[in-house]
Design a protein around this motif. Structure first.
Motif, short mmCIF file in Angstrom:
data_model
loop_
_atom_site.label_atom_id
_atom_site.label_comp_id
_atom_site.label_asym_id
_atom_site.label_seq_id
_atom_site.Cartn_x
_atom_site.Cartn_y
_atom_site.Cartn_z
N ASP A 328 -17.02 43.01 -81.51
CA ASP A 328 -16.01 42.16 -82.15
C ASP A 328 -14.71 42.95 -82.30
O ASP A 328 -14.64 44.14 -81.93
N ASP A 329 -13.69 42.32 -82.84
CA ASP A 329 -12.37 42.95 -82.94
C ASP A 329 -12.38 44.17 -83.86
O ASP A 329 -11.70 45.16 -83.61
N ALA A 330 -13.14 44.10 -84.95
CA ALA A 330 -13.20 45.24 -85.88
C ALA A 330 -13.78 46.47 -85.19
O ALA A 330 -13.28 47.59 -85.34
N ALA A 331 -14.82 46.27 -84.42
CA ALA A 331 -15.43 47.38 -83.69
C ALA A 331 -14.49 47.89 -82.61
O ALA A 331 -14.41 49.11 -82.37
N ARG A 332 -13.76 47.00 -81.96
CA ARG A 332 -12.80 47.44 -80.94
C ARG A 332 -11.70 48.29 -81.56
O ARG A 332 -11.25 49.27 -80.96
N ALA A 333 -11.27 47.95 -82.76
CA ALA A 333 -10.24 48.76 -83.44
C ALA A 333 -10.77 50.15 -83.78
O ALA A 333 -10.04 51.14 -83.69
N VAL A 334 -12.04 50.23 -84.16
CA VAL A 334 -12.66 51.53 -84.44
C VAL A 334 -12.71 52.39 -83.19
O VAL A 334 -12.36 53.57 -83.21
N LEU A 335 -13.12 51.81 -82.08
CA LEU A 335 -13.19 52.57 -80.83
C LEU A 335 -11.81 53.10 -80.43
O LEU A 335 -11.67 54.23 -79.95
N ALA A 336 -10.79 52.29 -80.65
CA ALA A 336 -9.43 52.73 -80.34
C ALA A 336 -9.02 53.90 -81.23
O ALA A 336 -8.36 54.85 -80.77
N ALA A 337 -9.42 53.85 -82.51
CA ALA A 337 -9.08 54.94 -83.44
C ALA A 337 -9.83 56.23 -83.10
O ALA A 337 -9.29 57.32 -83.29
N TRP A 338 -11.05 56.12 -82.58
CA TRP A 338 -11.81 57.31 -82.22
C TRP A 338 -11.20 58.04 -81.03
O TRP A 338 -11.37 59.25 -80.89
N GLY A 339 -10.54 57.35 -80.15
CA GLY A 339 -10.07 57.95 -78.92
C GLY A 339 -11.17 57.96 -77.87
O GLY A 339 -12.20 57.31 -78.04
#
Length: 342
Positions: A328-339
C-alpha cells in the motif's frame, strides 16, 4: 537473562542499563561534527557513560577534550580505546621491556610504553611484536618495517580491522585497510584488540563495573558483533556506516537487540525499540519475497523505524529473500525513506 528480556513495559531504554558503552565515529560525532541529537541524549543522563572507540590514533585525554569541545561530558577515564586494549594484550604475551614495533601514532607508542614495553619504529631493533593502529600518516616505509618484523616471526596485534572510517566528508580507509596490506605481504593474521573482537568491550565492561551494559554503535560488523561476542545487549543507530540494506541481510552474529535512527531514542520505551515482528506493520514471506503492509492502529508515527523493526525478524528468518514488496502507499513511503534495500 539480559536487561532487554527483564525490562518492564514502558521502561525507557536508558533506564534498563547501568553503563552505556558508546562508539564514537558515526555514533556520537563524524569528525568535527556532532551527530544530530547525540549531545542532548548523552548530556541528559544519570547513567554511567563510557566512550569505546576502535580508533587508536589519539590519547584518551585528547579524545575527552574533543568530546568536551563538542559539548559532551567526558573525562580521560571515560574513554576506552583499542590502543589501551592492544597494549594490555601485548603485556600479557611478551616479556617486560621487549621491543615492540609501533605502526601508528605516538599515542599508541605511549600506551605500549605504559605497560612496560619498549616502542620502536624499525625492524632493525629486532622487535618481538608489532602493534598496528590507525594513523593518517601511515605510509609505505613503516608498513615495510612491519612486514619485515612479522615475516621474521614477530607477534602481530592490530588495534582494529575497520576497513573504513566515517568522517564529515564521508567514508575513508580505516586501519583495517592498512592491516590488509600487511596481511597480503606476510600471509599472517593479527590478534585483534578492538571490536568485534572481545578484548576492547570486555575492558570497558570491567572499567565501568557494569552488570547491565548496553553497547551502542553504528556498525554491525564491529559494534554489534562485538556486543554479541561479550553477551551484551546492543543498539544500532543508523547515523554512520551500516545501512538499512545491511541490517536486513545481517548474519546472526551481527544482529542488534534494538534499532533506532539516532541516540535520541534513549528515552523511548525499550519495548518500542526492540526488533520484533509483533508490531503494527504486517509483514509476510510469500514466494521468496517479503511483503510489507501499512500500519495498524498501534502505530507510534515513526514509520520508517517502526516498520524496519517489524520486518527484521522475518527478514532474518528468511535470509535468502528476494524483494521487499510494498502492498500500500504507506509501505511504499517507508521503502522510499529506507533507500536502496536490494
Amino acid at each position: 537473562m539480559t536487561a532487554a528480556q527483564a525490562g518492564t513495559q514502558g521502561a525507557t531504554l536508558r533506564s534498563l542499563y547501568d553503563v552505556l558503552l558508546l562508539d564514537l565515529d558515526g555514533t556520537v560525532y563524524r569528525g568535527a561534527e556532532v551527530v544530530p541529537g547525540a549531545r542532548e541524549a548523552v548530556a541528559d543522563t544519570d547513567s554511567r557513560v563510557l566512550y569505546v572507540t576502535n580508533n587508536a590514533s589519539r590519547r584518551p585525554g585528547e579524545v575527552a577534550q574533543h568530546l568536551r569541545d563538542l559539548g559532551f561530558p567526558a573525562q580521560p577515564a571515560d574513554v576506552v580505546t583499542s590502543s589501551q586494549s592492544a597494549a594490555r594484550l601485548l603485556a600479557q604475551r611478551i616479556p617486560a621491556g621487549s621491543p615492540v614495533l609501533v605502526v601508528g601514532t605516538d599515542a599508541l607508542a605511549e600506551e605500549v610504553a605504559g605497560v612496560g614495553l619498549t616502542p620502536v619504529r624499525t625492524a632493525d631493533a629486532d622487535p618481538v611484536a608489532v602493534v598496528q593502529g590507525h594513523s593518517p600518516e601511515t605510509g609505505w616505509a613503516i608498513l615495510a618495517e612491519a612486514t619485515l618484523a612479522i615475516r621474521a616471526g614477530a607477534l602481530w596485534i592490530a588495534t582494529n580491522v575497520d576497513s573504513t572510517l566515517p568522517t564529515e566528508r564521508g567514508l575513508v580507509l580505516g586501519n583495517g585497510s592498512m592491516v590488509a596490506a600487511v596481511r597480503s605481504a606476510t600471509g599472517a593474521e593479527p590478534v585483534v584488540a578492538g571490536k568485534p573482537a572481545a578484548p576492547l568491550l570486555a575492558d570497558a565492561i570491567t572499567r565501568g563495573s557494569a552488570t547491565r551494559p548496553l553497547v551502542v554503535g553504528d556498525r554491525l560488523d564491529t559494534d554489534i558483533e562485538g556486543a554479541n561476542a561479550v553477551g551484551a545487549d546492543s543498539l544500532l543507530v543508523l547515523t554512520g556506516v551500516s545501512t538499512v540494506a545491511d541490517l536486513l541481510r545481517a548474519p546472526v552474529a551481527q544482529r542488534p537487540t534494538y534499532v533506532a535512527s539516532s541516540l535520541g531514542c534513549l528515552d523511548v520505551a525499550a519495548t518500542a525499540l526492540r526488533v520484533s515482528a509483533r508490531g503494527p506493520w504486517p509483514v509476510s514471506f510469500d514466494d521468496g519475497d517479503l511483503h510489507l503492509g501499512g500500519p495498524g492502529p498501534a502505530s507510534t508515527g515513526d514509520a520508517p523505524m517502526e516498520a524496519l523493526r517489524c520486518i527484521l525478524d522475518i527478514a532474518w528468518a528468511n535470509p535468502g529473500f528476494g524483494r521487499i514488496v510494498a502492498t500500500d502507499d504507506a509501505a511504499r513511503a517507508v521503502l522510499a525513506a529506507w533507500g536502496p534495500v536490494h
